[in-house]
Design a protein around this motif. Structure first.
Motif, short mmCIF file in Angstrom:
data_model
loop_
_atom_site.label_atom_id
_atom_site.label_comp_id
_atom_site.label_asym_id
_atom_site.label_seq_id
_atom_site.Cartn_x
_atom_site.Cartn_y
_atom_site.Cartn_z
N ALA B 272 0.81 -1.07 0.00
CA ALA B 272 0.00 -0.14 0.04
C ALA B 272 0.84 1.24 0.09
N THR B 273 0.31 2.36 -0.76
CA THR B 273 0.96 3.63 -0.58
C THR B 273 0.10 4.56 -0.05
N HIS B 274 -1.33 4.42 0.02
CA HIS B 274 -2.32 5.27 0.52
C HIS B 274 -3.24 4.40 1.43
N LEU B 275 -3.60 5.02 2.74
CA LEU B 275 -4.96 4.54 3.18
C LEU B 275 -6.01 5.17 2.74
N ILE B 276 -7.03 4.61 2.29
CA ILE B 276 -8.38 5.28 1.68
C ILE B 276 -9.28 4.93 2.82
N GLU B 277 -9.83 6.38 3.23
CA GLU B 277 -10.83 6.54 4.18
C GLU B 277 -12.07 7.09 3.47
N CYS B 309 -2.92 8.44 -7.93
CA CYS B 309 -3.32 9.87 -7.59
C CYS B 309 -4.13 10.53 -8.43
N ASP B 310 -5.34 9.76 -9.03
CA ASP B 310 -6.19 10.21 -10.13
C ASP B 310 -7.35 10.61 -9.25
N PRO B 311 -7.94 11.79 -9.29
CA PRO B 311 -9.21 12.13 -8.63
C PRO B 311 -10.46 11.50 -9.48
N LYS B 335 -16.98 14.39 -2.55
CA LYS B 335 -15.38 15.36 -2.60
C LYS B 335 -14.13 14.36 -2.32
N ILE B 336 -13.18 14.65 -2.77
CA ILE B 336 -11.86 13.86 -2.53
C ILE B 336 -10.99 15.07 -1.79
N ASN B 337 -10.47 14.54 -0.66
CA ASN B 337 -9.50 15.49 0.34
C ASN B 337 -10.14 16.93 0.20
N GLY B 338 -11.54 16.78 0.39
CA GLY B 338 -12.11 18.26 0.88
C GLY B 338 -12.63 19.02 -0.67
N ASN B 361 0.37 13.95 -2.15
CA ASN B 361 1.01 14.46 -0.95
C ASN B 361 0.62 14.10 0.37
N ASN B 362 -0.48 13.30 0.27
CA ASN B 362 -1.10 12.58 1.55
C ASN B 362 -1.19 11.07 1.61
N ARG B 363 -0.40 10.54 2.72
CA ARG B 363 -0.78 9.19 2.87
C ARG B 363 -2.16 8.79 2.92
#
Lengths: 398, 398
Positions: B272-277, B309-311, B335-338, B361-363
């Motif tokens: 994993a490179t990201h935690l997705i909430e 890193c694709d919204p 919303k993604i990351n606000g 830029n965010n985990r």
């Protein structure tokens, strides 16, 4: 290879510039006479405009045309999208004076989500396609190419069959290779026949065939907003309506052809190196068998194991265990490519190297899981999960 | 960092040679006095021997010990496996003369499926652990290390809290990083407290907390055969049983700690490179919100998009559409990351580069989906799907 094309259908596929690549992106198929039409659609609740329109029109007694664009899914496009889908049917009708009505036209779209259709290009493409309509082999292949997106291969099948002393022809085209990246959505399938079917008969047979074919395939299990499958039957082979027995024969052909087309999708799945065929037998019901085969086929761990040529029975058996239906572990038996790995709930000693080589050396991996409870059976086809799939679907696209 | 360890618990973690690596693989945790014990287990129908044993024992009024081995899941091991799980409890009891009974002992296993436990090593390991039991910080960390398999990081959390004028301590350890490769299976979690709880109270609070935490995480959605979560409460903090209000306070702490531990699993997900909430709100019910958040979090296309890193709002919205609950597209907001991407069923213009940079830029990637139907909410945590995940899980292992 000669394709057996049904009598009374004409085809065209043209490049209208919807796809940046310049490849064919508008397909038109017209029946010279009114045809019975049936449809089966995505179960996603977020559906594209053309799905809403077609769902309202089928079953239909007097369909004349199917128009399809690729390169743009016309999904998540609101009221404008609905108007554009209806407009595509009007444009088709306008090419035929009063001979074809908009209501006799079905429409499909596949491609990027969330963008409005470039209607000028679409209209010019439809008019060009109408002017090129032809019953030739090449026109049929052009039409099948016009619906592709990230597919590597063209997906067609045709057959000529004798049913009750009559010769009928059935032809099918399909597309699909994932839900699909960049933002692509959709599996589409059109089947055409000159057999004499009523709309109700066509609808019933298509629903049954879909359940054995396109409803049993996956690439990553992401149900798209646009999935559509239609059957048109114009009766040009002549003769009276089918008897019950002839209907059953026709349904068998239809199902076999749908399976053949459906399997081509995960075979051509994004980045796929294997087609995985998961045959579940001995379930308490067909519905249970479907849940089990679908769950096994949807497991990323099963799919990566096949990619790695790993006869990993633990991942398969444990996936069956969370399918949401009662499982009796002591009755489970599993074979991969005919090699028994697990019997009556216990692992067997097996030649791991030979089993791995068998996966490596065959494009199709056959997983046979017997659950020992009844007569329910179902087969599901999927692709393996590969590094290329992840690379392809993680490329930045928005 | 000082961990707040509950009074009256002692810990040990030793290397017994079950893992080829020589790392710690036997953990023992003992309460000096009888403790109320609760358990929550895998919903897989193919379950490992220790799960069957513990499921039959909890809730329990007078638990004394938890013994855990890693490196071998004791799953798909039939009658021998059941005997071995029972034997592990007998070995623990035998280390304490008549003070601890086998029936007061809980057991867990995690590791490879389909192999019998090496019982000589297991027995020697348990005896060594019993001889080293200690209430120290180091012993607690050793115990937490003894349950890890493919985890990169140790997963622990502790807190000291004032509840109704009393100080109580809660400590938790967990493991898990995937279903897990090579053939590894399991998420495990043990929570210990010196608060005074009855077994029924403990069971209720643990079930509620599990539903908000460990039942809402996934790496690849493959439910393992061994998942187990237990809570032991020995009352050594002193005082009478909690009032209703104190119970509610305790339950809040427990839930927060379980979420904290649970999130560490997909954060440490294989490759994993990201935690997705995935926060879903506005659903008709909590059950609907759960289905939607789980379906979005389980989509390989959503998970690869975050890796890239694709919204990609189309993948998220369409996944919500096939969650199996009624969705009204015109009410969906995302919303993604606000950053608002989709509002009332229509795509918004947004700064795609800024949105992508925010993911990069965010985990943690925060996906907020409002469905506009009611008050139902649920948050699900998952990892992204990366090339490293596929490589890791496709290495030939059998």
């Amino acid at each position: 290879m000669t394709h057996h094309l049904p009598v009374g259908f004409r085809f065209a596929g043209v490049g209208a510039g919807i796809k940046a690549s310049g490849k064919k992106d508008v397909t038109l198929i017209v029946s010279d006479t009114p045809a019975a039409a049936a449809g089966v659609y995505t179960q996603n609740q977020v559906v594209a405009a053309p799905v809403v329109l077609c769902r309202g029109r089928t079953p239909l007694n007097d369909a004349r045309a199917v128009v399809i664009n690729s390169g743009n899914a016309n999904a998540c496009t609101g009221a404008q999208g609905a108007a554009d889908a209806a407009r595509m049917c009007e444009i088709v009708a306008s090419c035929y004076a009063s001979d074809v009505q908009p209501e006799q036209t079905l429409v499909m779209s596949t491609g990027v989500i969330g963008h409005f259709l470039p209607m000028e290009k679409v209209e010019a493409g439809i008019r060009q396609a109408a002017s090129q309509l032809d019953g030739s082999q090449q026109a049929f292949l052009d039409a099948s190419d016009g619906i592709l997106t990230t597919d590597i291969g063209r997906k067609v099948t045709t057959r000529e069959c004798r049913i009750g002393g009559r010769t009928v022809r059935i032809a099918g085209i399909a597309k699909g290779a994932g839900m699909i990246g960049p933002n692509m959505a959709t599996m589409l399938c059109c089947v055409f026949t000159d057999a004499p079917l009523s709309a109700a008969q066509a609808q019933h047979m298509l629903s049954v065939a879909a359940n054995k074919s396109f409803n049993n395939i996956s690439v990553e299990g992401h149900t798209s907003t646009n999935d559509t499958m239609v059957l048109l039957a114009n009766g040009q082979a002549g003769g009276a309506e089918f008897s019950d027995r002839e209907q059953a024969e026709f349904a068998e052909h239809l199902e076999a052809m749908c399976i053949e087309l459906a399997k081509q999708i995960p075979t051509d799945g994004e980045g796929a190196t294997h087609l995985i065929e998961v045959r579940v037998s001995g379930a308490a019901s067909e519905a249970d068998a479907r849940k089990i085969s679908h769950t096994v086929a949807s497991s990323n761990l099963v799919k990566t194991a096949v990619y790695g040529c790993d006869p990993n029975w633990g991942r398969i058996v444990s996936a069956a265990g969370y399918a949401g239906v009662p499982i009796e572990s002591p009755k489970l038996c599993l074979k991969i490519n005919g090699i028994a790995l697990f019997e009556n709930g216990e692992p067997l000693a097996f030649d791991a190297k030979a089993a791995s080589a068998s996966i490596k050396n065959n494009r199709t991996t056959l997983v046979e899981l017997a659950v020992g409870q009844g007569d329910g059976a179902c087969t599901h086809w999927t692709s393996d999960l590969t590094v290329a799939y992840v690379e392809f679907n993680s490329e930045y696209t928005t």
